[in-house]
Design a protein around this motif. Structure first.
Motif, PDB file in Angstrom:
ATOM      1  N   GLU A  48      43.036  25.922  20.874  1.00 35.86           N
ATOM      2  CA  GLU A  48      41.944  25.646  19.888  1.00 35.86           C
ATOM      3  C   GLU A  48      42.009  26.047  18.706  1.00 35.86           C
ATOM      4  OE1 GLU A  48      38.662  26.618  22.325  1.00 35.86           O
ATOM      5  OE2 GLU A  48      38.956  25.342  23.864  1.00 35.86           O
ATOM      6  N   ILE A  49      42.258  27.098  18.360  1.00 39.70           N
ATOM      7  CA  ILE A  49      42.321  27.578  16.811  1.00 39.70           C
ATOM      8  C   ILE A  49      43.120  26.603  16.087  1.00 39.70           C
ATOM      9  CG2 ILE A  49      43.049  29.522  15.530  1.00 39.70           C
ATOM     10  CD1 ILE A  49      41.718  31.305  17.376  1.00 39.70           C
ATOM     11  N   PHE A  50      44.394  26.687  16.627  1.00 38.20           N
ATOM     12  CA  PHE A  50      45.413  25.608  15.912  1.00 38.20           C
ATOM     13  C   PHE A  50      44.869  24.181  15.816  1.00 38.20           C
ATOM     14  CE2 PHE A  50      49.270  28.621  16.803  1.00 38.20           C
ATOM     15  CZ  PHE A  50      49.563  28.993  15.512  1.00 38.20           C
ATOM     16  N   GLU A  51      44.499  23.722  16.929  1.00 43.44           N
ATOM     17  CA  GLU A  51      43.805  22.434  16.736  1.00 43.44           C
ATOM     18  C   GLU A  51      42.905  22.472  15.567  1.00 43.44           C
ATOM     19  OE1 GLU A  51      44.513  20.348  21.257  1.00 43.44           O
ATOM     20  OE2 GLU A  51      42.427  21.631  20.860  1.00 43.44           O
ATOM     21  N   ILE A  82      47.812  29.272   7.501  1.00 44.36           N
ATOM     22  CA  ILE A  82      48.086  30.648   8.099  1.00 44.36           C
ATOM     23  C   ILE A  82      46.978  31.633   7.769  1.00 44.36           C
ATOM     24  CG2 ILE A  82      49.447  32.819   7.937  1.00 44.36           C
ATOM     25  CD1 ILE A  82      51.938  31.114   7.354  1.00 44.36           C
ATOM     26  N   ILE A  83      46.409  31.394   6.579  1.00 47.44           N
ATOM     27  CA  ILE A  83      45.306  32.341   6.505  1.00 47.44           C
ATOM     28  C   ILE A  83      44.100  31.930   7.285  1.00 47.44           C
ATOM     29  CG2 ILE A  83      43.633  33.022   4.743  1.00 47.44           C
ATOM     30  CD1 ILE A  83      46.558  34.093   4.353  1.00 47.44           C
ATOM     31  N   GLU A  84      43.776  30.391   7.248  1.00 46.57           N
ATOM     32  CA  GLU A  84      42.485  29.876   8.217  1.00 46.57           C
ATOM     33  C   GLU A  84      42.882  30.212   9.645  1.00 46.57           C
ATOM     34  OE1 GLU A  84      41.428  25.911   7.552  1.00 46.57           O
ATOM     35  OE2 GLU A  84      42.916  25.963   5.767  1.00 46.57           O
ATOM     36  N   VAL A  85      44.279  30.263  10.160  1.00 45.96           N
ATOM     37  CA  VAL A  85      44.602  30.671  11.616  1.00 45.96           C
ATOM     38  C   VAL A  85      44.109  32.284  11.815  1.00 45.96           C
ATOM     39  CG1 VAL A  85      46.351  31.010  13.212  1.00 45.96           C
ATOM     40  CG2 VAL A  85      46.135  28.870  12.134  1.00 45.96           C
ATOM     41  N   LEU A  86      44.516  33.162  10.981  1.00 46.55           N
ATOM     42  CA  LEU A  86      44.106  34.429  11.065  1.00 46.55           C
ATOM     43  C   LEU A  86      42.652  34.782  10.970  1.00 46.55           C
ATOM     44  CD1 LEU A  86      47.048  35.800   8.684  1.00 46.55           C
ATOM     45  CD2 LEU A  86      46.939  35.672  11.105  1.00 46.55           C
ATOM     46  N   LEU A  87      41.984  33.989  10.184  1.00 48.39           N
ATOM     47  CA  LEU A  87      40.536  34.264  10.045  1.00 48.39           C
ATOM     48  C   LEU A  87      39.810  33.859  11.214  1.00 48.39           C
ATOM     49  CD1 LEU A  87      39.723  33.118   6.454  1.00 48.39           C
ATOM     50  CD2 LEU A  87      39.678  35.148   7.158  1.00 48.39           C
ATOM     51  N   MET A  88      40.297  32.678  11.884  1.00 45.95           N
ATOM     52  CA  MET A  88      39.787  32.193  13.201  1.00 45.95           C
ATOM     53  C   MET A  88      40.137  33.037  14.263  1.00 45.95           C
ATOM     54  SD  MET A  88      38.418  28.947  12.543  1.00 45.95           S
ATOM     55  CE  MET A  88      38.472  28.116  14.197  1.00 45.95           C
ATOM     56  N   ILE A  89      41.237  33.623  14.338  1.00 48.40           N
ATOM     57  CA  ILE A  89      41.479  34.751  15.448  1.00 48.40           C
ATOM     58  C   ILE A  89      40.557  36.031  15.218  1.00 48.40           C
ATOM     59  CG2 ILE A  89      43.270  36.327  15.824  1.00 48.40           C
ATOM     60  CD1 ILE A  89      45.529  34.326  15.121  1.00 48.40           C
ATOM     61  N   GLU A  90      40.568  36.254  13.976  1.00 48.34           N
ATOM     62  CA  GLU A  90      39.231  37.417  13.814  1.00 48.34           C
ATOM     63  C   GLU A  90      38.095  37.162  14.403  1.00 48.34           C
ATOM     64  OE1 GLU A  90      37.948  40.840  10.783  1.00 48.34           O
ATOM     65  OE2 GLU A  90      39.376  39.569  10.012  1.00 48.34           O
ATOM     66  N   LEU A 122      43.934  40.716  11.673  1.00 44.97           N
ATOM     67  CA  LEU A 122      45.150  40.655  11.258  1.00 44.97           C
ATOM     68  C   LEU A 122      45.349  40.595   9.788  1.00 44.97           C
ATOM     69  CD1 LEU A 122      46.513  38.346  14.258  1.00 44.97           C
ATOM     70  CD2 LEU A 122      47.149  41.008  13.833  1.00 44.97           C
ATOM     71  N   GLN A 123      46.242  41.034   9.306  1.00 46.70           N
ATOM     72  CA  GLN A 123      46.679  40.677   7.894  1.00 46.70           C
ATOM     73  C   GLN A 123      47.766  39.866   7.871  1.00 46.70           C
ATOM     74  OE1 GLN A 123      44.887  41.514   5.187  1.00 46.70           O
ATOM     75  NE2 GLN A 123      43.563  42.443   6.657  1.00 46.70           N
ATOM     76  N   PRO A 124      48.118  39.012   6.919  1.00 49.98           N
ATOM     77  CA  PRO A 124      49.448  38.307   6.919  1.00 49.98           C
ATOM     78  C   PRO A 124      50.612  39.012   6.742  1.00 49.98           C
ATOM     79  CG  PRO A 124      47.828  37.428   5.253  1.00 49.98           C
ATOM     80  CD  PRO A 124      47.193  38.663   5.606  1.00 49.98           C
ATOM     81  N   THR A 125      50.380  40.445   6.568  1.00 49.86           N
ATOM     82  CA  THR A 125      51.560  41.304   6.588  1.00 49.86           C
ATOM     83  C   THR A 125      51.943  41.663   7.675  1.00 49.86           C
ATOM     84  OG1 THR A 125      50.417  42.803   5.864  1.00 49.86           O
ATOM     85  CG2 THR A 125      51.744  41.620   4.170  1.00 49.86           C
ATOM     86  N   ASP A 126      51.239  41.598   8.832  1.00 49.60           N
ATOM     87  CA  ASP A 126      51.159  42.153  10.060  1.00 49.60           C
ATOM     88  C   ASP A 126      52.250  41.215  11.121  1.00 49.60           C
ATOM     89  OD1 ASP A 126      49.307  43.974   9.674  1.00 49.60           O
ATOM     90  OD2 ASP A 126      47.735  43.046  10.528  1.00 49.60           O
ATOM     91  N   LEU A 127      52.542  39.919  10.558  1.00 52.23           N
ATOM     92  CA  LEU A 127      53.117  38.740  11.455  1.00 52.23           C
ATOM     93  C   LEU A 127      54.390  38.475  10.377  1.00 52.23           C
ATOM     94  CD1 LEU A 127      49.986  37.891  11.652  1.00 52.23           C
ATOM     95  CD2 LEU A 127      51.003  36.697  13.475  1.00 52.23           C
ATOM     96  N   GLU A 128      55.438  38.093  11.130  1.00 51.20           N
ATOM     97  CA  GLU A 128      56.428  37.461  10.609  1.00 51.20           C
ATOM     98  C   GLU A 128      56.297  35.917  10.784  1.00 51.20           C
ATOM     99  OE1 GLU A 128      60.415  39.186  11.913  1.00 51.20           O
ATOM    100  OE2 GLU A 128      59.602  40.785  12.157  1.00 51.20           O
ATOM    101  N   ARG A 129      57.204  35.115   9.929  1.00 48.05           N
ATOM    102  CA  ARG A 129      56.958  33.720  10.297  1.00 48.05           C
ATOM    103  C   ARG A 129      57.254  33.188  11.376  1.00 48.05           C
ATOM    104  NH1 ARG A 129      58.407  29.188   6.453  1.00 48.05           N
ATOM    105  NH2 ARG A 129      59.292  27.431   7.711  1.00 48.05           N
ATOM    106  N   LYS A 130      58.195  33.758  12.216  1.00 51.07           N
ATOM    107  CA  LYS A 130      58.560  33.490  13.520  1.00 51.07           C
ATOM    108  C   LYS A 130      57.296  33.788  14.603  1.00 51.07           C
ATOM    109  CE  LYS A 130      60.592  37.649  15.022  1.00 51.07           C
ATOM    110  NZ  LYS A 130      59.437  38.162  16.211  1.00 51.07           N
TER     111      LYS A 130
END
Length: 78
Positions: free
Chosen positions: A9-12, A39-47, A54-62
């Motif tokens: 749902e977040i990705f959609e 990516i930033i929008e997804v991270l904000l929605m996850i929170e 999560l910070q962008p540096t917490d995740l790798e591209r994969k």
């Protein structure tokens, strides 16, 4: 609602596409659905929706490249 459904749902919502629902292993970068702003929008929605900060540096591209990869990453964090 389980974690995978919430991630879908977040990705959609962020990507404005339901393409990922049909293929949870779809590479979002290769198919040009996910970029740095998304990516930033997804991270904000996850929170916001999952309460996981999560910070962008917490995740790798994969980790963000597909629904299944992100779900696996988040399961390890919870």
């Amino acid at each position: 609602m389980d974690l995978k459904e919430k991630v879908i749902e977040i990705f959609e919502e962020v990507l404005e596409s339901d393409e990922i629902r049909d293929n949870e292993d779809l590479d979002l970068f290769e198919n040009e659905l996910l970029d740095s702003l998304a990516i930033i929008e997804v991270l904000l929605m996850i929170e916001e929706k999952l309460g996981i900060s999560l910070q962008p540096t917490d995740l790798e591209r994969k980790d963000m490249s597909s629904v299944n990869n992100l779900v696996n990453f988040l399961r390890d964090r919870v």
